[in-house]
Write a protein that holds these residues in place. Structure first.
Motif, short mmCIF file in Angstrom:
data_model
loop_
_atom_site.label_atom_id
_atom_site.label_comp_id
_atom_site.label_asym_id
_atom_site.label_seq_id
_atom_site.Cartn_x
_atom_site.Cartn_y
_atom_site.Cartn_z
N SER A 61 0.82 -1.21 0.00
CA SER A 61 0.00 0.00 0.00
C SER A 61 0.86 1.26 0.00
O SER A 61 0.51 2.26 -0.62
N THR A 62 2.00 1.18 0.70
CA THR A 62 2.93 2.32 0.72
C THR A 62 3.49 2.56 -0.69
O THR A 62 3.64 3.72 -1.12
N LEU A 63 3.77 1.47 -1.40
CA LEU A 63 4.36 1.58 -2.73
C LEU A 63 3.32 1.83 -3.83
O LEU A 63 3.61 2.47 -4.84
N ARG A 64 2.12 1.29 -3.61
CA ARG A 64 1.05 1.43 -4.60
C ARG A 64 -0.25 1.81 -3.88
O ARG A 64 -1.12 0.97 -3.63
N PRO A 65 -0.42 3.08 -3.55
CA PRO A 65 -1.62 3.52 -2.81
C PRO A 65 -2.92 3.22 -3.56
O PRO A 65 -3.98 3.18 -2.94
N GLU A 66 -2.84 3.01 -4.86
CA GLU A 66 -4.06 2.78 -5.65
C GLU A 66 -4.60 1.37 -5.50
O GLU A 66 -5.74 1.08 -5.90
N PHE A 67 -3.83 0.46 -4.91
CA PHE A 67 -4.31 -0.92 -4.72
C PHE A 67 -5.55 -0.93 -3.84
O PHE A 67 -5.59 -0.28 -2.79
N ASP A 68 -6.55 -1.69 -4.25
CA ASP A 68 -7.79 -1.85 -3.48
C ASP A 68 -7.79 -3.25 -2.86
O ASP A 68 -8.24 -4.22 -3.46
N PHE A 69 -7.25 -3.34 -1.66
CA PHE A 69 -7.05 -4.64 -1.03
C PHE A 69 -8.34 -5.17 -0.43
O PHE A 69 -9.07 -4.42 0.24
N PRO A 70 -8.64 -6.46 -0.61
CA PRO A 70 -9.75 -7.07 0.14
C PRO A 70 -9.35 -7.23 1.61
O PRO A 70 -8.17 -7.26 1.94
N SER A 71 -10.32 -7.33 2.49
CA SER A 71 -10.03 -7.43 3.92
C SER A 71 -9.94 -8.87 4.41
O SER A 71 -9.18 -9.15 5.35
N GLU A 72 -10.67 -9.78 3.80
CA GLU A 72 -10.67 -11.17 4.25
C GLU A 72 -9.29 -11.78 3.98
O GLU A 72 -8.74 -11.63 2.88
N PRO A 73 -8.68 -12.45 4.97
CA PRO A 73 -7.28 -12.89 4.83
C PRO A 73 -6.99 -13.76 3.62
O PRO A 73 -5.99 -13.57 2.94
N ASN A 74 -7.85 -14.75 3.33
CA ASN A 74 -7.58 -15.62 2.19
C ASN A 74 -7.69 -14.86 0.87
O ASN A 74 -6.88 -15.05 -0.04
N ALA A 75 -8.68 -13.97 0.78
CA ALA A 75 -8.83 -13.15 -0.42
C ALA A 75 -7.67 -12.17 -0.55
O ALA A 75 -7.17 -11.93 -1.66
#
Length: 333
Positions: A61-75
């Motif tokens: 996220s620090t390197l690519r702020p545009e990433f939209d990460f899912p919250s569920e650990p496996n996802a």
């Protein structure tokens, strides 16, 4: 510098000590290939992402702020494997516990480090678990260098609650004091401190209090400040439950079990009380959680002669708190 980075990982993990039950508290620091800190994260609660996955997410996220990460650990794990773009190639990680190598509620962290091209993993303590261990060997087979025993003694202290409740019962005594050591008054700590205590209450197997606390304070003893479940209760008293006023709020909590003896199956117990309760039970406790506000009050301070070994100290607004062990004395061996 290795000790410095591992200290950061350990300190972050201590912030979530007790909240990860039944899992261990673990911290992770990630450096880029130029040894710049990208993230400092911890495992925050059981069922949530492990420290390593949290740290990798924060680093990306620090390197690519545009990433939209899912919250569920496996996802989240799957998303990172697909989208990491080799951004962490030749990175390093400092982890307080050997990365896991199995799929449980959350994915294996060792395999993620290898897949992302990490250069080296520095570990404080080996994971002796038959189920979760073996992460270091997997990393080595994948070409990732591993270094052991960075601040090993400090890492072992962090693991003490986990190892104790795995094998039997872990007992924590919680106490709230004024700046001059008074425990009098129903509300001593600020809301942030009380919320943290409520978060721990929501995780434990059993909350243990004395009969005097029930009669004098008429407490509720729930976890309302964090929206968590109210803990089951054990009242240590010479009087039977029938002799307590049934209108005391703690008795009205829906679904709560109330005991007069500690159930053998309870593994994580928190004791709450004042001076007499502490004096009576101090030698049985594994650790002590002591909050201290920033006020001087007229009420008397505790009349106890105890020496503690500090394990961690932190701040919650204008309150401070510490996690301690009782220091060894000649009388206790």
């Amino acid at each position: 510098m290795k000790n410095f980075y591992m200290n950061l990982a350990l300190a972050e993990a201590w912030k979530y000590q007790f909240l990860t039950y039944p899992n261990p508290a673990v911290g992770c620091v990630i450096l880029d290939k130029n040894e710049k800190i990208l993230s400092i994260k911890a495992h925050e609660c059981s069922g949530a992402a492990h420290a390593e996955l949290n740290a990798i997410k924060q680093a990306l996220s620090t390197l690519r702020p545009e990433f939209d990460f899912p919250s569920e650990p496996n996802a989240l794990h799957a998303f990172i494997l697909k989208n990491h773009q080799n951004l962490l190639q030749d990175a390093q990680a400092f982890v307080s516990l050997e990365p896991c190598n199995h799929q449980g509620k959350t994915p294996p962290c060792a395999r993620l480090f290898a897949a992302l091209g990490f250069k080296k993993i520095h570990i404080s303590v080996r994971d002796e678990s038959v189920l979760a261990g073996g992460g270091a060997e997997f990393l080595k087979r994948g070409g990732v260098a591993v270094e052991w025993d960075i601040l090993k003694a400090e890492g072992e202290r962090l693991l003490k609650p986990f190892l104790k409740w795995q094998k039997g019962q872990f007992k924590l005594f919680k106490l709230a004091l004024s700046l001059n050591g008074s425990a009098l008054g129903k509300i001593v700590s600020n809301e942030r401190s009380r919320t943290y205590a409520h978060k721990i209450r929501s995780k434990i197997d059993l909350l243990v209090v004395g009969g005097d606390t029930m009669r004098k304070d008429r407490p509720l003893l729930d976890s309302r400040l964090c929206g968590g479940r109210a803990p089951n209760l054990c009242i240590l008293s010479r009087q039977s439950l029938e002799n307590f006023d049934p209108s005391i709020p703690a008795f009205g909590v829906k679904g709560r079990e109330i005991h007069t003896k500690i159930p053998q199956e309870a593994r994580f117990l928190m004791y709450e009380g004042g001076e007499n309760f502490l004096r009576l039970l101090k030698d049985e406790m594994d650790m002590f959680l002591i909050f201290q506000n920033s006020r001087l009050v007229e009420e008397k301070s505790l009349n106890l002669n105890l020496e503690f070994t500090p394990l961690f100290r932190g701040e919650l607004g204008d309150d401070s708190y510490g996690i301690y062990e009782l220091s060894p004395s000649p009388s206790r061996g």
